[in-house]
Write a protein that holds these residues in place. Structure first.
Motif, PDB file in Angstrom:
ATOM      1  N   PRO A  63       0.832  -1.208   0.000  1.00 12.94           N
ATOM      2  CA  PRO A  63       0.000   0.000   0.000  1.00 12.94           C
ATOM      3  C   PRO A  63       0.864   1.255   0.000  1.00 12.94           C
ATOM      4  CG  PRO A  63      -0.757  -1.574   1.654  1.00 12.94           C
ATOM      5  CD  PRO A  63       0.571  -2.078   1.164  1.00 12.94           C
ATOM      6  N   HIS A  67      -2.837   4.642  -2.668  1.00 10.59           N
ATOM      7  CA  HIS A  67      -3.647   3.426  -2.587  1.00 10.59           C
ATOM      8  C   HIS A  67      -3.457   2.806  -1.193  1.00 10.59           C
ATOM      9  CE1 HIS A  67      -2.687   4.047  -6.869  1.00 10.59           C
ATOM     10  NE2 HIS A  67      -3.923   3.635  -7.078  1.00 10.59           N
ATOM     11  N   TYR A  71      -3.036  -2.882  -3.661  1.00  8.33           N
ATOM     12  CA  TYR A  71      -3.360  -3.076  -5.076  1.00  8.33           C
ATOM     13  C   TYR A  71      -4.013  -4.426  -5.341  1.00  8.33           C
ATOM     14  CZ  TYR A  71      -0.308   0.937  -5.970  1.00  8.33           C
ATOM     15  OH  TYR A  71       0.250   2.193  -5.984  1.00  8.33           O
ATOM     16  N   THR A  74      -6.370  -5.163  -8.354  1.00  9.71           N
ATOM     17  CA  THR A  74      -5.845  -5.224  -9.729  1.00  9.71           C
ATOM     18  C   THR A  74      -5.802  -6.669 -10.232  1.00  9.71           C
ATOM     19  OG1 THR A  74      -3.539  -5.346  -8.966  1.00  9.71           O
ATOM     20  CG2 THR A  74      -4.441  -3.145  -9.421  1.00  9.71           C
TER      21      THR A  74
END
Length: 306
Positions: A63, A67, A71, A74
């Motif tokens: 992180p 964000h 992630y 994704t």
């Protein structure tokens, strides 16, 4: 990033690449529509494995300020793109090619195709076996049946490889059946029909994977059994009388967010509430390592589970 999932994806990718080349050569030499469709099938699976590997790599990023929850999502975006690629490049191509080839001439060399199909089946079986081992191992950790684990697992790379390998084995049998009927009858429509069936099989796999990944990408809660286990763990806190509202969110294949409105004992002071909250969070993280974020609020109204 889970090493088991990475190894499963890499094994499947390398197998599919070798198989795609062999099928394409056999398809060109023999003139079989089913073999060419199977080559497209394996090529689509190879690209899918590449996308899944990228998904696993990207979802493992730490992180950052932009964000804060990492992630993990994704992985679902890349897996959804892989499903779309399978739908177009594998399914639609195989169906179109199958219909176009129904009026063409028959096979020139059946033996080459049969040999490639047999080798391909053996290689796909190796990849599928590796996936089964991982599936059984991970389902045993959660004490659930493999089928149930496969339905609810947030590790879409495992689900993708399982479905693709299973579809590959079925597709090879369809191709072999189409070749055999064409050889016996001399009618190329059996070969073309097998190509169409392979395409439809790929469409089904693509839709299943697309649905699973879009559900996680939008934001899906934990399975009911897991959610109830989290609730019980929270309610075991020394100063906690009830969990009024529990919200869970699957952030990625290995990351879960838990937020809850907690009723604490009326006589509990700030120090006891803080100590209880810390202890409950620590136990929750220790028991379920995928729980990476825990937010507890000492207020609640109506009981709600999501």
């Amino acid at each position: 990033m889970k090493s088991e999932s990475v190894l499963t994806v890499l094994v499947a990718g390398l197998m599919n690449l070798a198989i795609a080349v062999a099928k394409l050569v056999a398809g060109i030499l023999s003139g079989s529509a089913a073999m060419v469709s199977e080559a497209a099938h394996s090529a689509a699976d190879t690209v899918t494995e590449i996308m899944l590997y990228i998904a696993l790599r990207n979802s493992a990023k730490r992180p950052d300020e932009a964000h804060p929850f990492g992630y993990g999502s994704t992985a679902y975006m890349w897996a959804a793109l892989a499903a779309a690629f399978t739908f177009v490049a594998g399914g639609l191509f195989s169906i179109t090619h199958g219909f176009h080839s129904m009026d063409s001439g028959g096979e020139a060399d059946f033996l080459v195709s049969y040999i490639v199909l047999a080798i391909s089946f053996a290689l796909e079986a190796v990849s599928f076996g590796r996936t089964i081992v991982q599936l059984r191992s991970e389902s045993a950790e959660w004490d659930v049946r493999p089928r149930r684990f496969l339905k609810y697992t947030p590790d879409t790379s495992l689900k993708a490889v399982f479905l693709e390998d299973a579809a590959a084995l079925v597709g090879l049998l369809l191709a072999a059946g189409g070749l055999a009927l064409t050889e016996i009858t001399g009618d190329p429509r059996y070969d073309g029909g097998a190509s169409v069936l392979i395409g439809l099989l790929l469409l089904v796999v693509a839709v299943l994977l697309g649905h699973a990944n879009l559900s996680l990408l939008i934001g899906r809660s934990l399975p009911p059994r897991f959610r109830e286990a989290v609730r019980r763990e929270l309610e075991s806190g020394e100063e906690i009388t009830a969990v009024q509202e529990l919200l869970t969110l699957q952030l990625g294949p290995t990351s879960v967010l838990v937020a809850a409105r907690i009723d604490y004992r009326d006589g509990a002071d700030g120090a006891h509430i803080e100590a209880t909250s810390r202890a409950v969070e620590a136990r929750l993280r220790e028991k379920y390592p995928m729980v990476t974020y825990v937010f507890l609020s000492p207020w609640g109204d109506a009981p709600v589970d999501r």
